[in-house]
Design a protein around this motif. Structure first.
Motif, PDB file in Angstrom:
ATOM      1  N   ASP A  18       0.824  -1.212   0.000  1.00 29.10           N
ATOM      2  CA  ASP A  18       0.000   0.000   0.000  1.00 29.10           C
ATOM      3  C   ASP A  18       0.858   1.263   0.000  1.00 29.10           C
ATOM      4  N   GLN A  20       3.879   1.483  -1.367  1.00 30.40           N
ATOM      5  CA  GLN A  20       4.428   1.575  -2.714  1.00 30.40           C
ATOM      6  C   GLN A  20       3.405   2.191  -3.663  1.00 30.40           C
ATOM      7  N   GLN A  21       2.169   1.754  -3.536  1.00 33.55           N
ATOM      8  CA  GLN A  21       1.122   2.294  -4.395  1.00 33.55           C
ATOM      9  C   GLN A  21       0.817   3.756  -4.082  1.00 33.55           C
ATOM     10  N   HIS A  57      -4.233   1.709  -9.252  1.00 34.25           N
ATOM     11  CA  HIS A  57      -4.173   1.358  -7.829  1.00 34.25           C
ATOM     12  C   HIS A  57      -5.089   0.171  -7.528  1.00 34.25           C
ATOM     13  N   GLY A  61      -3.464  -3.557  -7.006  1.00 38.22           N
ATOM     14  CA  GLY A  61      -3.645  -4.024  -5.636  1.00 38.22           C
ATOM     15  C   GLY A  61      -4.380  -5.351  -5.591  1.00 38.22           C
ATOM     16  N   LEU A  80       6.223  -0.253 -12.264  1.00 43.20           N
ATOM     17  CA  LEU A  80       5.324   0.724 -11.659  1.00 43.20           C
ATOM     18  C   LEU A  80       5.723   2.138 -12.073  1.00 43.20           C
TER      19      LEU A  80
END
Length: 243
Positions: A18, A20-21, A57, A61, A80
């Motif tokens: 989370d 990283q996102q 996202h 995820g 990413l």
């Protein structure tokens, strides 16, 4: 919400998924802000960029959780970063259709870096021993979406037939839902990888406007012909193996 289950963390990862996102989402907003200052990105571009970031996202995820990966590895982080650049390309293309024509220099620059990094993430995965099915799928989806967006940009100049390049892969996936034999495994072929890589390169050249319209159209037509040949060969092989 942080992942609390004991899911395996990819080697080399330093932050949970989370975070990283979240970092990627922040970088996406920073890039959109930079494009606003440098290229006059308007509300339509911002809306497209924000929608893209939200979709990235959610989909990434969900895929990571299904793969039971608590974090992205080094190679996946390169992908990413590519995805963030593709978000900038998407924003510019959409803004160009709604407002003034898309700024060619930043669009080509972002797309070129995203394509160049496509040759980096695979090497990083091999050197760090972090290759995974999730990473391979993420890389493939990023490539496919960049080609789709670039085909939309080029179609405005050379004609709507260019959209076949960007839409063919998605049409193939959709057809697989009706014809399950299309979802079979295929052997790894250098020719298929070369044809796929050529699509992005050719579309960037065409989008850059460095060639006359007729020459750009001919180059894109050759790329499309190669892509149709590659898909046709794979389809025939899968058909023969359908039993």
């Amino acid at each position: 919400m942080y992942l609390q289950s004991p899911l395996p963390t990819s080697p080399g990862a330093t932050l949970p998924l989370d975070r990283q996102q979240t970092a990627a989402a922040v970088l996406q907003l920073v890039l959109l802000g930079a494009l606003t200052a440098a290229a006059g990105l308007g509300p339509a571009g911002w809306l497209a960029g924000a929608a893209y970031a939200a979709g990235l996202h959610t989909l990434l995820g969900g895929a990571a959780r299904r793969a039971r990966a608590a974090a992205l590895g080094p190679a996946d982080l390169v992908t990413l970063g590519r995805a963030v650049l593709i978000g900038g390309v998407t924003a510019l293309v959409v803004d160009g259709f709604v407002a003034a024509p898309a700024a060619v220099v930043p669009l080509v620059g972002l797309a070129s870096v995203a394509l160049a990094l496509d040759f980096v993430d695979g090497r990083v995965a091999r050197r760090t021993g972090t290759a995974s099915a999730l990473g391979a799928r993420f890389d493939m989806e990023a490539d496919a979406f960049l080609v789709l967006v670039l085909s939309v940009q080029v179609a405005a100049v050379t004609g709507p037939w260019v959209l076949v390049i960007g839409g063919l892969r998605y049409a193939f996936v959709a057809a697989g839902r009706l014809l399950p034999w299309l979802t079979g495994s295929l052997p790894a072929r250098f020719s298929a990888k070369a044809v796929a890589a050529a699509q992005g390169i050719v579309l960037v050249v065409a989008a850059a406007g460095v060639l006359p319209v007729l020459a750009a159209g001919a180059l894109v037509a050759l790329a499309l012909a190669a892509l149709l040949w590659s898909f046709g060969r794979d389809t025939l092989l899968l058909y023969r193996r359908r039993a």
